[in-house]
Motif scaffolding. Sequence first.
Motif, PDB file in Angstrom:
ATOM      1  N   ALA A  91       0.827  -1.211   0.000  1.00  0.00           N
ATOM      2  CA  ALA A  91       0.000   0.000   0.000  1.00  0.00           C
ATOM      3  C   ALA A  91       0.859   1.257   0.000  1.00  0.00           C
ATOM      4  O   ALA A  91       0.544   2.231  -0.699  1.00  0.00           O
ATOM      5  N   ARG A  95       0.811   4.190  -2.748  1.00  0.00           N
ATOM      6  CA  ARG A  95       0.606   5.616  -2.455  1.00  0.00           C
ATOM      7  C   ARG A  95       1.733   6.464  -3.033  1.00  0.00           C
ATOM      8  O   ARG A  95       1.498   7.564  -3.556  1.00  0.00           O
ATOM      9  N   PRO A 100      -3.931   5.705  -5.676  1.00  0.00           N
ATOM     10  CA  PRO A 100      -5.305   5.927  -5.217  1.00  0.00           C
ATOM     11  C   PRO A 100      -6.140   6.785  -6.165  1.00  0.00           C
ATOM     12  O   PRO A 100      -7.350   6.578  -6.281  1.00  0.00           O
ATOM     13  N   ASP A 101      -5.518   7.715  -6.868  1.00  0.00           N
ATOM     14  CA  ASP A 101      -6.262   8.576  -7.795  1.00  0.00           C
ATOM     15  C   ASP A 101      -6.755   7.836  -9.036  1.00  0.00           C
ATOM     16  O   ASP A 101      -7.610   8.351  -9.764  1.00  0.00           O
ATOM     17  N   ILE A 103      -7.750   4.401  -8.972  1.00  0.00           N
ATOM     18  CA  ILE A 103      -8.563   3.224  -8.649  1.00  0.00           C
ATOM     19  C   ILE A 103     -10.026   3.489  -8.999  1.00  0.00           C
ATOM     20  O   ILE A 103     -10.586   4.531  -8.645  1.00  0.00           O
ATOM     21  N   ARG A 110     -16.369   4.698  -2.951  1.00  0.00           N
ATOM     22  CA  ARG A 110     -15.648   5.970  -3.088  1.00  0.00           C
ATOM     23  C   ARG A 110     -16.007   6.919  -1.950  1.00  0.00           C
ATOM     24  O   ARG A 110     -15.139   7.575  -1.372  1.00  0.00           O
ATOM     25  N   LYS A 113     -14.233   6.207   1.063  1.00  0.00           N
ATOM     26  CA  LYS A 113     -12.783   6.405   0.902  1.00  0.00           C
ATOM     27  C   LYS A 113     -12.008   5.079   0.865  1.00  0.00           C
ATOM     28  O   LYS A 113     -10.930   4.954   1.451  1.00  0.00           O
ATOM     29  N   GLN A 115     -10.454   4.001  -1.503  1.00  0.00           N
ATOM     30  CA  GLN A 115      -9.209   4.181  -2.256  1.00  0.00           C
ATOM     31  C   GLN A 115      -8.022   4.482  -1.342  1.00  0.00           C
ATOM     32  O   GLN A 115      -6.875   4.452  -1.791  1.00  0.00           O
ATOM     33  N   GLN A 116      -8.283   4.760  -0.062  1.00  0.00           N
ATOM     34  CA  GLN A 116      -7.203   4.985   0.903  1.00  0.00           C
ATOM     35  C   GLN A 116      -6.935   3.759   1.769  1.00  0.00           C
ATOM     36  O   GLN A 116      -6.058   3.779   2.631  1.00  0.00           O
ATOM     37  N   ILE A 121      -5.452  -0.597  -1.953  1.00  0.00           N
ATOM     38  CA  ILE A 121      -4.259  -0.127  -2.668  1.00  0.00           C
ATOM     39  C   ILE A 121      -3.280  -1.276  -2.876  1.00  0.00           C
ATOM     40  O   ILE A 121      -2.706  -1.436  -3.956  1.00  0.00           O
ATOM     41  N   ASN A 192     -14.339  -2.270   3.010  1.00  0.00           N
ATOM     42  CA  ASN A 192     -13.347  -1.548   3.808  1.00  0.00           C
ATOM     43  C   ASN A 192     -13.563  -1.849   5.298  1.00  0.00           C
ATOM     44  O   ASN A 192     -13.808  -0.951   6.093  1.00  0.00           O
TER      45      ASN A 192
END
Length: 231
Positions: A91, A95, A100-101, A103, A110, A113, A115-116, A121, A192
Amino acid sequence: MATDPAIEAAALARTLFDHEPADPTLFVAALTHGSHTSTHRGSASYERLEFLGDRVLGLVVADWLYSRFPNEEEGKIARRYNALVARETCAEVGRSLGLPDHIRLGRQARDDKAQQSDNVIGDVVEALMGALYLEAGMKKCERFVHTHWAPWLDGQRKAPVHPKSALQELAAAKKLGAPTYEKTGIKGPPHNPIFTVRVTLRHYTAEAEGSSKQEAETEAAKALLKELKAS
């Protein structure tokens, strides 16, 4: 106007891997979370590619360590390996590359979050490696890993000891028996989740959270190690 996913994925492959995709849809899939496929019919997720990329990463790292540390015993190499292929390391690599931008997520994921998330990741990093392996073979995968995992390997002055192993060793030294781990809770959406784990050692306990059961166990072991060393 929205960017064509195939064009964006091909551009990313050129930037990350110096590779011109023969099949950009392979790299689109590597960037696509399951939450996106559930709302976009015909879209493929990264799951199969992540399965393949996980094995590619493991082989590249194992071969790298075997060559880099020719006189080191298996146990120490294994500890180095576990740290380098850990989801948290993948991950952090993702990063650092700005993944992440890129995915592709469903709306709810989304908003949450996802993607964080280390899990998401890390999965995307491995899925991209799976796509690269299918198109370009092992050599380009090796080049990618040797470049982007080097800071983590170079920072290992000695083979790291996993917190769970360190706790077990300290428990044995103090004659406290073996630690036991219990999942005490899970919260958050399916894509998540946050796990809570309690570790118990005789009358000592510690509890911690993580984005996977393994991560929560590791964090709980760290917390209990800190308590034991202070006592």
